[in-house]
Design a protein around this motif. Structure first.
Motif, mmCIF file in Angstrom:
data_model
loop_
_atom_site.group_PDB
_atom_site.id
_atom_site.type_symbol
_atom_site.label_atom_id
_atom_site.label_comp_id
_atom_site.label_asym_id
_atom_site.label_seq_id
_atom_site.Cartn_x
_atom_site.Cartn_y
_atom_site.Cartn_z
ATOM 1 N N ARG A 52 0.649 -1.224 -0.070
ATOM 2 C CA ARG A 52 -0.013 0.097 0.023
ATOM 3 C C ARG A 52 0.976 1.458 -0.223
ATOM 4 N NH1 ARG A 52 -5.382 -1.159 2.226
ATOM 5 N NH2 ARG A 52 -5.653 1.098 1.833
ATOM 6 N N SER A 53 0.280 2.410 -0.359
ATOM 7 C CA SER A 53 0.911 3.598 -0.407
ATOM 8 C C SER A 53 1.488 4.194 0.805
ATOM 9 C CB SER A 53 0.059 4.684 -1.262
ATOM 10 O OG SER A 53 -0.823 5.260 -0.091
ATOM 11 N N CYS A 54 2.754 4.862 0.729
ATOM 12 C CA CYS A 54 3.218 5.463 1.921
ATOM 13 C C CYS A 54 2.210 6.303 2.836
ATOM 14 C CB CYS A 54 4.666 6.116 1.435
ATOM 15 S SG CYS A 54 5.647 5.014 0.846
ATOM 16 N N VAL A 55 1.548 7.056 1.892
ATOM 17 C CA VAL A 55 0.591 7.984 2.422
ATOM 18 C C VAL A 55 -0.311 7.321 3.294
ATOM 19 C CG1 VAL A 55 -1.078 9.631 2.235
ATOM 20 C CG2 VAL A 55 1.147 9.719 0.822
ATOM 21 N N ASP A 56 -0.887 6.216 2.805
ATOM 22 C CA ASP A 56 -1.868 5.466 3.372
ATOM 23 C C ASP A 56 -1.292 4.874 4.675
ATOM 24 O OD1 ASP A 56 -3.825 6.004 1.726
ATOM 25 O OD2 ASP A 56 -3.690 3.674 0.443
ATOM 26 N N LEU A 57 -0.069 4.235 4.766
ATOM 27 C CA LEU A 57 0.678 3.769 5.879
ATOM 28 C C LEU A 57 0.927 4.600 6.950
ATOM 29 C CD1 LEU A 57 3.249 1.613 3.734
ATOM 30 C CD2 LEU A 57 1.440 0.619 5.383
ATOM 31 N N VAL A 58 1.342 5.633 6.606
ATOM 32 C CA VAL A 58 1.508 6.931 7.455
ATOM 33 C C VAL A 58 0.371 7.395 8.326
ATOM 34 C CG1 VAL A 58 2.635 9.094 7.741
ATOM 35 C CG2 VAL A 58 3.926 7.591 6.518
ATOM 36 N N THR A 59 -0.659 7.440 7.312
ATOM 37 C CA THR A 59 -1.841 7.858 7.857
ATOM 38 C C THR A 59 -2.488 6.909 9.163
ATOM 39 O OG1 THR A 59 -2.600 9.035 5.838
ATOM 40 C CG2 THR A 59 -4.251 8.492 7.443
ATOM 41 N N GLN A 60 -2.311 5.717 8.913
ATOM 42 C CA GLN A 60 -2.837 4.674 9.852
ATOM 43 C C GLN A 60 -1.679 4.674 10.898
ATOM 44 O OE1 GLN A 60 -5.393 3.296 9.485
ATOM 45 N NE2 GLN A 60 -5.758 4.589 7.821
ATOM 46 N N LEU A 61 -0.479 4.894 10.652
ATOM 47 C CA LEU A 61 0.533 4.928 11.947
ATOM 48 C C LEU A 61 0.282 6.015 12.820
ATOM 49 C CD1 LEU A 61 3.727 3.720 10.030
ATOM 50 C CD2 LEU A 61 2.536 2.576 11.807
ATOM 51 N N LEU A 62 -0.269 7.238 12.007
ATOM 52 C CA LEU A 62 -0.712 8.168 13.130
ATOM 53 C C LEU A 62 -1.725 7.884 13.666
ATOM 54 C CD1 LEU A 62 0.508 11.143 10.792
ATOM 55 C CD2 LEU A 62 1.603 10.702 12.578
ATOM 56 N N ALA A 63 -2.799 7.500 13.206
ATOM 57 C CA ALA A 63 -3.978 6.852 14.041
ATOM 58 C C ALA A 63 -3.617 6.262 15.190
ATOM 59 C CB ALA A 63 -4.920 6.367 13.078
ATOM 60 N N VAL A 64 -2.739 5.372 15.032
ATOM 61 C CA VAL A 64 -2.307 4.364 16.314
ATOM 62 C C VAL A 64 -1.426 5.246 17.328
ATOM 63 C CG1 VAL A 64 -0.453 2.470 16.451
ATOM 64 C CG2 VAL A 64 -2.118 2.380 14.714
ATOM 65 N N GLU A 65 -0.653 6.255 16.759
ATOM 66 C CA GLU A 65 0.063 6.976 17.826
ATOM 67 C C GLU A 65 -1.023 7.844 18.572
ATOM 68 O OE1 GLU A 65 3.244 9.560 15.849
ATOM 69 O OE2 GLU A 65 3.927 7.860 15.022
ATOM 70 N N ARG A 66 -2.010 8.388 17.812
ATOM 71 C CA ARG A 66 -2.975 9.010 18.569
ATOM 72 C C ARG A 66 -3.714 8.157 19.494
ATOM 73 N NH1 ARG A 66 -3.663 11.540 13.607
ATOM 74 N NH2 ARG A 66 -5.387 10.138 12.887
#
Length: 107
Positions: A52-66
């Motif tokens: 999957r795209s880097c943008v999708d991955l980073v978006t999901q990782l940021l959600a986990v951090e929150r």
């Protein structure tokens, strides 16, 4: 308060039964959030495997951090409302010193 309505928590200090019930409810909410994070992490690993795209991955990782930060806030707030509050009422300021250390890590 009678002995039957006092429970030991945090650093072994006694707290009211109501306080302990509140703590258990908050910790359950935090645990539920962490269980969600665990599932989310598995989904992110699958996304990685799928390319999957880097943008999708980073978006999901940021959600986990929150979500993790939210669980931390719940536990920290509960600690302030129970352990620290009760310790200060009893004249023990060591919990306040510990909170300063936690805040340094948190901020």
């Amino acid at each position: 308060m009678s002995e039957s309505t006092r429970l030991h928590t945090c650093t072994g200090e006694e707290h009211s039964l109501e306080s302990e019930q509140h703590k258990k409810a908050v910790l359950k909410m935090a645990n539920n959030r962490l269980a969600t994070v665990e599932g989310h992490i598995k989904a992110i690993r699958k996304m990685l495997d799928e390319g999957r795209s880097c943008v999708d991955l980073v978006t999901q990782l940021l959600a986990v951090e929150r979500s993790i930060r939210s669980a931390s806030k719940l536990i920290l707030s509960n600690h302030l409302d129970t352990c620290v509050k009760d310790a200060v009422k009893g004249g023990d300021t060591s919990e306040v010193d510990e909170m300063h250390e936690l805040l340094e890590l948190f901020l």
